[in-house]
Design an enzyme around this catalytic site. Structure first.
Site, PDB file in Angstrom:
ATOM      1  CE  LYS A  11       2.906   0.895  -2.624  1.00 19.80           C
ATOM      2  NZ  LYS A  11       1.915   0.250  -3.536  1.00 19.80           N
ATOM      3  CE1 TYR A  51      -1.294  -1.976   0.408  1.00 17.75           C
ATOM      4  CE2 TYR A  51       0.690  -3.179   0.993  1.00 17.75           C
ATOM      5  CZ  TYR A  51       0.073  -2.117   0.345  1.00 17.75           C
ATOM      6  OH  TYR A  51       0.837  -1.208  -0.365  1.00 17.75           O
ATOM      7  CG  ASN A 118       1.731   1.372  -7.073  1.00 20.62           C
ATOM      8  OD1 ASN A 118       2.371   1.216  -6.021  1.00 20.62           O
ATOM      9  ND2 ASN A 118       0.429   1.162  -7.155  1.00 20.62           N
ATOM     10  CG  HIS A 121       0.332   3.188   1.022  1.00 24.84           C
ATOM     11  ND1 HIS A 121      -0.796   2.486   0.666  1.00 24.84           N
ATOM     12  CD2 HIS A 121       0.047   3.815   2.189  1.00 24.84           C
ATOM     13  CE1 HIS A 121      -1.724   2.677   1.610  1.00 24.84           C
ATOM     14  NE2 HIS A 121      -1.239   3.474   2.531  1.00 24.84           N
ATOM     15  CD  GLU A 132      -3.225   3.223   5.375  1.00 21.35           C
ATOM     16  OE1 GLU A 132      -2.586   4.224   4.983  1.00 21.35           O
ATOM     17  OE2 GLU A 132      -3.989   2.577   4.636  1.00 21.35           O
TER      18      GLU A 132
HETATM   19  P1  DAT Z   1      -3.544   2.229  -4.179  1.00 17.65           P
HETATM   20  O1  DAT Z   1      -2.121   1.886  -3.824  1.00 17.65           O
HETATM   21  O2  DAT Z   1      -3.614   3.121  -5.385  1.00 17.65           O
HETATM   22  O3  DAT Z   1      -4.343   2.733  -3.009  1.00 17.65           O
HETATM   23  P2  DAT Z   1      -4.959  -0.297  -3.846  1.00 17.65           P
HETATM   24  O4  DAT Z   1      -5.077   0.068  -2.394  1.00 17.65           O
HETATM   25  O5  DAT Z   1      -6.200  -0.632  -4.577  1.00 17.65           O
HETATM   26  O6  DAT Z   1      -4.210   0.860  -4.662  1.00 17.65           O
HETATM   27  O7  DAT Z   1      -3.969  -1.556  -3.982  1.00 17.65           O
HETATM   28  C1  DAT Z   1      -2.837  -1.694  -3.163  1.00 17.65           C
HETATM   29  C2  DAT Z   1      -1.664  -2.105  -4.027  1.00 17.65           C
HETATM   30  O8  DAT Z   1      -1.894  -3.397  -4.593  1.00 17.65           O
HETATM   31  C3  DAT Z   1      -1.433  -1.195  -5.232  1.00 17.65           C
HETATM   32  O9  DAT Z   1      -0.665  -0.065  -4.901  1.00 17.65           O
HETATM   33  C4  DAT Z   1      -0.763  -2.111  -6.208  1.00 17.65           C
HETATM   34  C5  DAT Z   1      -1.409  -3.445  -5.933  1.00 17.65           C
HETATM   35  N1  DAT Z   1      -2.543  -3.706  -6.819  1.00 17.65           N
HETATM   36  C6  DAT Z   1      -3.798  -3.180  -6.709  1.00 17.65           C
HETATM   37  N2  DAT Z   1      -4.620  -3.635  -7.652  1.00 17.65           N
HETATM   38  C7  DAT Z   1      -3.864  -4.488  -8.408  1.00 17.65           C
HETATM   39  C8  DAT Z   1      -4.123  -5.300  -9.552  1.00 17.65           C
HETATM   40  N3  DAT Z   1      -5.338  -5.345 -10.121  1.00 17.65           N
HETATM   41  N4  DAT Z   1      -3.114  -6.048 -10.056  1.00 17.65           N
HETATM   42  C9  DAT Z   1      -1.890  -6.022  -9.494  1.00 17.65           C
HETATM   43  N5  DAT Z   1      -1.578  -5.280  -8.413  1.00 17.65           N
HETATM   44  C10 DAT Z   1      -2.542  -4.534  -7.874  1.00 17.65           C
HETATM   45 MG    MG Z   2      -4.826   1.731  -1.228  1.00 20.60          MG
END
Ligand code: DAT
Ligand code: MG
Length: 141
Positions: A11, A51, A118, A121, A132
């Site tokens: 990212k 997303y 973080n 992805h 994707e």
């Molecule tokens: P991952 O990237 O671990 O698959 P995800 O698909 O649930 O996680 O979410 C996509 C991204 O959105 C994630 O990398 C960071 C952000 N995100 C997810 N949950 C969040 C939250 N509760 N607060 C802030 N950012 C969040």
């Molecule tokens: Mg995810």
């Protein structure tokens, strides 16, 4: 089990911090091989599809804004069970509490932003991976 493919993104925070090489080092040391890799600017349209599952959530707009804040390194990895294998390398979503030893746990932290920055992805299932990879690398054979 047959070899599979997953979509991985370094990212904008990871690219900005010069951690692309460190992420790739961990991927290659684990034994997964990139079959496609490109430095890329995301677009709002691409991110809306990427997303789609998060549209309407409180962190969605900050997430898209963050993902547009600089280039990403997009890649497709190949290897047996690489979808769950890369998720394990990446660690839990919240970088503050992601396990040490993981990419997010070793290299990430909370910066006080609305969205969790973080670093990486990784697709979370074979269905997500196929979808994707089709979005980011439509011409990949
Ligand atoms: P991952 O990237 O671990 O698959 P995800 O698909 O649930 O996680 O979410 C996509 C991204 O959105 C994630 O990398 C960071 C952000 N995100 C997810 N949950 C969040 C939250 N509760 N607060 C802030 N950012 C969040
Ligand atoms: Mg995810």
């Amino acid at each position: 089990m047959a070899s599979e493919r997953t979509l991985v993104l370094v990212k904008p925070d990871g690219v900005r911090r010069g951690l692309t090489g460190e992420v790739l080092r961990r991927i290659e040391a684990k034994g997964y091989r990139p079959v496609a890799l490109e430095l890329r600017e995301a677009t709002p349209e691409l991110l809306a599809e990427h997303y789609a599952e998060h549209q309407g959530k409180p962190f969605y707009d900050p997430l898209v804004e963050f993902m547009l804040s600089g280039p990403v390194v997009a890649m497709v990895l190949e290897g047996e069970r690489c979808i769950e294998g890369f998720r394990s390398l990446a660690g839990a979503t919240d970088p503050t509490t992601a396990a040490p030893g993981s990419i997010r746990g070793d290299l990430g932290r909370d910066w006080g932003e609305k969205v969790q920055q973080n670093l990486v992805h990784g697709s979370d299932s074979p269905e997500s991976a196929a979808r994707e990879i089709g979005l980011w690398f439509p011409n990949l054979g």
